[in-house]
Design a protein around this motif. Sequence first.
Motif, PDB file in Angstrom:
ATOM      1  N   SER A  30       6.400  -4.180  13.554  1.00 35.88           N
ATOM      2  CA  SER A  30       6.626  -3.323  12.388  1.00 35.88           C
ATOM      3  C   SER A  30       8.122  -3.245  12.131  1.00 35.88           C
ATOM      4  O   SER A  30       8.913  -3.050  13.060  1.00 35.88           O
TER       5      SER A  30
ATOM      6  N   SER B  73       4.084   7.565  -1.297  1.00 38.75           N
ATOM      7  CA  SER B  73       3.840   7.604  -2.738  1.00 38.75           C
ATOM      8  C   SER B  73       4.507   8.823  -3.348  1.00 38.75           C
ATOM      9  O   SER B  73       4.753   9.828  -2.685  1.00 38.75           O
TER      10      SER B  73
ATOM     11  N   SER C 212       0.840  -1.190   0.000  1.00 39.31           N
ATOM     12  CA  SER C 212       0.000   0.000   0.000  1.00 39.31           C
ATOM     13  C   SER C 212       0.864   1.225   0.000  1.00 39.31           C
ATOM     14  O   SER C 212       1.971   1.221   0.521  1.00 39.31           O
ATOM     15  N   ALA C 213       0.348   2.320  -0.597  1.00 40.52           N
ATOM     16  CA  ALA C 213       1.099   3.562  -0.685  1.00 40.52           C
ATOM     17  C   ALA C 213       0.754   4.495   0.449  1.00 40.52           C
ATOM     18  O   ALA C 213       1.125   5.649   0.462  1.00 40.52           O
ATOM     19  N   GLY C 214       0.018   4.056   1.455  1.00 41.51           N
ATOM     20  CA  GLY C 214      -0.319   4.902   2.595  1.00 41.51           C
ATOM     21  C   GLY C 214       0.177   4.267   3.870  1.00 41.51           C
ATOM     22  O   GLY C 214       0.794   3.213   3.899  1.00 41.51           O
ATOM     23  N   SER C 215      -0.083   4.876   4.975  1.00 38.15           N
ATOM     24  CA  SER C 215       0.327   4.332   6.262  1.00 38.15           C
ATOM     25  C   SER C 215      -0.732   3.393   6.794  1.00 38.15           C
ATOM     26  O   SER C 215      -1.917   3.551   6.537  1.00 38.15           O
ATOM     27  N   MET C 216      -0.302   2.365   7.540  1.00 36.85           N
ATOM     28  CA  MET C 216      -1.220   1.376   8.075  1.00 36.85           C
ATOM     29  C   MET C 216      -1.632   1.790   9.485  1.00 36.85           C
ATOM     30  O   MET C 216      -0.804   2.160  10.301  1.00 36.85           O
TER      31      MET C 216
ATOM     32  N   SER D 170       4.633  -4.677   7.983  1.00 40.11           N
ATOM     33  CA  SER D 170       3.797  -4.991   9.144  1.00 40.11           C
ATOM     34  C   SER D 170       3.518  -6.491   9.198  1.00 40.11           C
ATOM     35  O   SER D 170       2.994  -7.071   8.239  1.00 40.11           O
TER      36      SER D 170
ATOM     37  N   THR E  43       0.651  -5.244   5.670  1.00 40.68           N
ATOM     38  CA  THR E  43       0.889  -4.275   4.599  1.00 40.68           C
ATOM     39  C   THR E  43       2.364  -3.944   4.508  1.00 40.68           C
ATOM     40  O   THR E  43       3.122  -4.112   5.450  1.00 40.68           O
TER      41      THR E  43
ATOM     42  N   SER F  69       7.828   0.524   5.445  1.00 39.16           N
ATOM     43  CA  SER F  69       7.389  -0.117   6.690  1.00 39.16           C
ATOM     44  C   SER F  69       6.704  -1.441   6.371  1.00 39.16           C
ATOM     45  O   SER F  69       5.777  -1.498   5.548  1.00 39.16           O
TER      46      SER F  69
ATOM     47  N   SER G  27       3.997  -0.460   3.532  1.00 38.58           N
ATOM     48  CA  SER G  27       3.618   0.921   3.245  1.00 38.58           C
ATOM     49  C   SER G  27       4.851   1.755   2.937  1.00 38.58           C
ATOM     50  O   SER G  27       5.924   1.522   3.486  1.00 38.58           O
ATOM     51  N   TYR G  28       4.669   2.710   2.056  1.00 40.56           N
ATOM     52  CA  TYR G  28       5.759   3.591   1.642  1.00 40.56           C
ATOM     53  C   TYR G  28       5.148   4.890   1.136  1.00 40.56           C
ATOM     54  O   TYR G  28       3.978   4.948   0.765  1.00 40.56           O
TER      55      TYR G  28
END
Length: 711
Positions: A71, A105, A28-32, A221, A100, A219, A102-103
Amino acid sequence: MAISNPFKRWLARAAIAVAVGLGPMFLSAGSMSLSAQEKDKAADIPVKRVVMFSSGVAFFEHAGKVDGNASVDMKFNVKDINDLLKSMVLQDLGGGRISTVSYGSREPITRTLGTFSIDLTRNPTLGDLLQQIRGEQIEIDAPTKVTGTILGVETRKVPAGDQVVDEKFVNLLTADGLRSVSLGNVGRIKLSNAKLDAELRQALMVLAMGKDSEKKTVSLSFLGGGKRDVNIGYIQEAPIWKTSYRLVLSDDEKPFLQGWAIVENTTEADWDNVTLTLVSGRPISFVMDLYQPLYVNRPEVKPELYSSLRPRTYEQDLASADDEFRRAGEVQEKAKQLGDQMRRAPALAAAVPQAPGKPGDGYAFGANAGQAAKGEYRMDLQRGGQSVAQAGDVGEMFRYQIATPVKLQRSQSAMLPIVNESVAGDKVSIYNESQHAKHPLNGLKLKNTTDLHLMQGPITVFDDNAYAGDAQIQALQPGTERLISYAMDLDTEVAPSNKQDPQSLTTVRISKGTLYTSHKNVRTKSFLVKNSGKKSKKVLIEHPLQQPWTLVSPKEADEKTRDQYRFAVTAEPGKPATLDVKEEYTSNEQVAINNLDSNTIQYYLNATVVGEDVKKALREVITRKGVIAQAVAKRQELERQVTVIDQEQKRIRDNMAQLPKDSDLFRRYVTKFTQQEDTIEGLRTQITASLAEEQKLRQSLDTYLIGLELK
């Protein structure tokens, strides 16, 4: 030796983990965000295995333990994110699942800048910026403070010394009225709209961040309970590993080869007891932009517009009009009967009945309309597409497994020993005229008797405990041989010389009027080798392999490459040695016999390799050509006589033009002219006959030649 099996086993564990329900991996391109009770615990998963390829990439495997919901934060260069997204594989081996990855974007900077009210994508000038914010209030120093609303920016011609230049002016609506201010006199501009000012500063920040090459945090998870093992693997760009060798030569012992691998740690982490594998091979590797958000250009469809319609009036049906007129008459008759009371009543209007409406008229619902109304609409994802991915092995590569774990700090390089064995080899001198016309090079015929695949690289050669020179080899598989050269052999001289034999006729044949010939071409290259040293030497002489030349002597070369012969010559001290390389090729020619002159035909008649039947046919050709030549000469003589008479007649005409027609000389010229015309007529008749005879003779020769098939 295949390198694919360890990767197969490693990936198989990940496949089994997913198959037994450990859960898929999501990027995913957002934070979890997790609930408070599932908050991740920070974990450190160090790199434990590195496989470096000679194609510019490396495989990194991190291994460690996590406890509960954990994490893992890892840092990567921005340029490495694409490889990470393309190749990362995660494993939770203790019954947990992967949530996930995450990074941050990265939106295309031009698209991001285009979302702001002030567009900075095209490096706008001050005038362009003010033009974009027309209608906004600004405060400027020009040089006094002026506050007003921007009406627009215009360009005017203003004098500047002896020239006229363009100057931009901003037009403002101030409290005192309209005012035009030259931008050349403006020292400061402040936006009164705080929101617009903040948006401009944000756009500038985005523009600055677009040039930033800082590292990005990724990141990972992991969700589960208790302590358990996890693995992280990915492909990343890495410097190719290189090799260098040391070769020790001795007259009493076999050559000894020592090889070193040169590796660099360009990652963001130190390597502490890392299992390192070096692979020689060229797997296909490429970069695909998966990090940059991509947008598809969609066509713009505009709604179809129609002009507004004027209201229209329609005339009444004639039958309805007659019925209405009849009913109106009946109403008037009833009004007379009812008296004054009825006359004061309002006139009755004709009523047009309307059909009762039906629910749903004018709306055609599809078969799923009822389901849609009930919220039961369902998208069948199984019909969206099928996977076309297949797994398989691609070729085999050779690897060096470093026996001991490697410790290497980030941004550091290291040399690791990979070869330390005796090899087979014979000292030789290698002569190539194009490289040096006088001296050969000291060299070695090296045979890889190890079990290792030797990568290409430089070789430092030591001979008799002293530095002897540098050499270079290409990739060398076990059991194969290569020549290497490392210094000039000043004790040995080679003198080359050339000899070109005259071209000789080998075969002649005639077929359907064409003469086919073959000529042998012979050349000889001689090499005189002188050894001024104290030991006998083996000299390899390289001679170019050129088409269409074929080797005659020696019958075979000692070695043969794609473009070189190699001949071995033993040179004793003080005794010259010679080598003669003789080559030949046969050239073929064909020519129409009719195009051969007598001298060329005579050359073939005198040649000993020409058969008697061919010579007989050539003699017949000479005889027939002689007859044709006589016919041609006869015709040419007749044509010459006609030409002489034509010239005489021209002279007579010129003279007759100057004489009276009743003079004796004029009459004499007329008589002579008449006689000449009779003569010309006879000559032309003979010329025609001669041409016919020539044609007949040539056809006879052609028929004769076409029928020949002689060797």
